[in-house]
Design a protein around this motif. Sequence first.
Motif, PDB file in Angstrom:
ATOM      1  N   PRO A  59       0.819  -1.204   0.000  1.00  0.00           N
ATOM      2  CA  PRO A  59       0.000   0.000   0.000  1.00  0.00           C
ATOM      3  C   PRO A  59       0.860   1.264   0.000  1.00  0.00           C
ATOM      4  O   PRO A  59       2.022   1.201   0.337  1.00  0.00           O
ATOM      5  N   PRO A  60       0.263   2.424  -0.372  1.00  0.00           N
ATOM      6  CA  PRO A  60       1.002   3.680  -0.311  1.00  0.00           C
ATOM      7  C   PRO A  60       1.189   4.141   1.130  1.00  0.00           C
ATOM      8  O   PRO A  60       0.498   3.680   2.034  1.00  0.00           O
ATOM      9  N   LYS A  61       2.125   5.065   1.317  1.00  0.00           N
ATOM     10  CA  LYS A  61       2.292   5.656   2.650  1.00  0.00           C
ATOM     11  C   LYS A  61       1.095   6.542   2.967  1.00  0.00           C
ATOM     12  O   LYS A  61       0.501   7.115   2.062  1.00  0.00           O
ATOM     13  N   PRO A  62       0.753   6.706   4.252  1.00  0.00           N
ATOM     14  CA  PRO A  62      -0.341   7.629   4.608  1.00  0.00           C
ATOM     15  C   PRO A  62      -0.083   9.034   4.078  1.00  0.00           C
ATOM     16  O   PRO A  62      -1.029   9.717   3.672  1.00  0.00           O
ATOM     17  N   GLU A  63       1.179   9.465   4.068  1.00  0.00           N
ATOM     18  CA  GLU A  63       1.481  10.784   3.509  1.00  0.00           C
ATOM     19  C   GLU A  63       1.122  10.845   2.034  1.00  0.00           C
ATOM     20  O   GLU A  63       0.649  11.867   1.544  1.00  0.00           O
ATOM     21  N   GLY A  64       1.349   9.735   1.321  1.00  0.00           N
ATOM     22  CA  GLY A  64       0.998   9.684  -0.088  1.00  0.00           C
ATOM     23  C   GLY A  64      -0.496   9.850  -0.279  1.00  0.00           C
ATOM     24  O   GLY A  64      -0.950  10.548  -1.185  1.00  0.00           O
ATOM     25  N   ILE A  65      -1.264   9.208   0.604  1.00  0.00           N
ATOM     26  CA  ILE A  65      -2.725   9.336   0.507  1.00  0.00           C
ATOM     27  C   ILE A  65      -3.137  10.768   0.793  1.00  0.00           C
ATOM     28  O   ILE A  65      -4.032  11.319   0.145  1.00  0.00           O
ATOM     29  N   MET A  66      -2.438  11.420   1.768  1.00  0.00           N
ATOM     30  CA  MET A  66      -2.765  12.813   2.071  1.00  0.00           C
ATOM     31  C   MET A  66      -2.485  13.706   0.880  1.00  0.00           C
ATOM     32  O   MET A  66      -3.276  14.609   0.559  1.00  0.00           O
ATOM     33  N   VAL A  67      -1.353  13.476   0.204  1.00  0.00           N
ATOM     34  CA  VAL A  67      -1.052  14.265  -0.996  1.00  0.00           C
ATOM     35  C   VAL A  67      -2.113  14.014  -2.049  1.00  0.00           C
ATOM     36  O   VAL A  67      -2.557  14.945  -2.738  1.00  0.00           O
ATOM     37  N   GLY A  68      -2.547  12.748  -2.175  1.00  0.00           N
ATOM     38  CA  GLY A  68      -3.604  12.439  -3.126  1.00  0.00           C
ATOM     39  C   GLY A  68      -4.869  13.217  -2.824  1.00  0.00           C
ATOM     40  O   GLY A  68      -5.528  13.739  -3.728  1.00  0.00           O
ATOM     41  N   ILE A  69      -5.190  13.349  -1.533  1.00  0.00           N
ATOM     42  CA  ILE A  69      -6.413  14.076  -1.155  1.00  0.00           C
ATOM     43  C   ILE A  69      -6.238  15.572  -1.419  1.00  0.00           C
ATOM     44  O   ILE A  69      -7.164  16.248  -1.884  1.00  0.00           O
ATOM     45  N   ILE A  70      -5.021  16.094  -1.143  1.00  0.00           N
ATOM     46  CA  ILE A  70      -4.770  17.520  -1.414  1.00  0.00           C
ATOM     47  C   ILE A  70      -4.899  17.797  -2.909  1.00  0.00           C
ATOM     48  O   ILE A  70      -5.467  18.806  -3.343  1.00  0.00           O
ATOM     49  N   LYS A  71      -4.373  16.862  -3.697  1.00  0.00           N
ATOM     50  CA  LYS A  71      -4.469  16.996  -5.140  1.00  0.00           C
ATOM     51  C   LYS A  71      -5.929  16.950  -5.586  1.00  0.00           C
ATOM     52  O   LYS A  71      -6.358  17.732  -6.444  1.00  0.00           O
TER      53      LYS A  71
END
Lengths: 161, 179
Positions: free
Chosen positions: A118-130
């Motif tokens: 799975p992606p890192k939680p930070e990666g998911i946060m960047v995805g949400i910001i995007k």
Amino acid sequence: MTVLKPEKSLWIYHLNTGSCNGCDIEILAALTPKYDAERFGVKLVGSPRHADIVVATGPVTAVAKESVLRVLEQVPDPKAIVVTGVCGITGGVFRGGYSLAGPLDTLVPVDVYVLGCPPKPEGIMVGIIKAAEVLELKRRGMYTKEVVRVSEKGEVLDAVR
Amino acid sequence: MLFGEIFGKLIDTLVGGPVVKPFPKEPVKVPPKWRGKPIYDDEDCTGCRQCERVCPANAITIEDKKGEFFSYELNYGVCIYCWYCIDACPTKALTGDDHSGLYVSNDRTKDLIKSGVPYVECPVCGTKVLRPSRSIVIKQFGKYDAESLARASVCPKCRREKSAEEIDQAVRDYLSANE
Ligand code: SF4
Ligand code: SF4
Ligand code: SF4
């Protein structure tokens, strides 16, 4: 570093389309106090009718396809769809399985892809910001894939026109 | 007991700062031995296809038409970042990104490496051989330039059948003809 500020708080709906649960745990981790996506106003909602952003995981299984499409229809426009994890992007480790109804972007348009298994939680946060930027652009009616300027690291590369 | 626990946590927070990671104000810190994207370098590849064989997700597709082309494709939309391919690669043509954990994109069709190794001519007889890997050339000759590359790309058949003088002469002729 500035992060694009969306007009409203982002309410996300977490949609599991048949994943192995790895990415779902990472999405929950992104909402826990350690990573705390709620600092950005992100809130997990229980009904798709309240959501702005759909965070989907998993390859769409043949059994889940109907319900997935029905859930996505209930999300009010404008909406942004984030796919988390490689199995939602191409099928990943489940690619070519007999029970798959294709990755999600063959069924509905997907705006942001978060890679990793799975992606890192930070990666998911960047995805949400995007996705927040996608949503903002959709509200102003000028969204194309090239306009999104949030970088891989969550920085805004260029001012939004 | 409970009171002590709460008090301990309070002291921890007062001394060690908040537990919330200050992302995205500060760049993401990954743990040691973190595995990110594998990165492919075609100059080091020997075309052994070990990486394709071990890849559990079939993210690597190699097409090898002997004597014509060797194409290499690594699809990050399938890769699970397990680094099996990096462990299997004998020449370190695959290295891993161990400092970044954020891979987010707008377009899944762009998340791949499309590369390959060209076929070069054997300087003695002209048969097509895969371009020798940089690390093997350096191991053999101590440097990586046109001459050592030409010497390393002598095909196995010529090495077996020709004498050292013949090969040396042929390589020198080949180099002067190509200058
Ligand atoms: S991307 Fe990997 S971890 Fe995430 S749901 Fe799919 S198989 Fe599981
Ligand atoms: S890291 Fe693992 S999944 Fe990715 S290409 Fe290498 S072997 Fe395949
Ligand atoms: S990348 Fe490494 S393991 Fe893969 S074919 Fe090239 S040399 Fe062999």
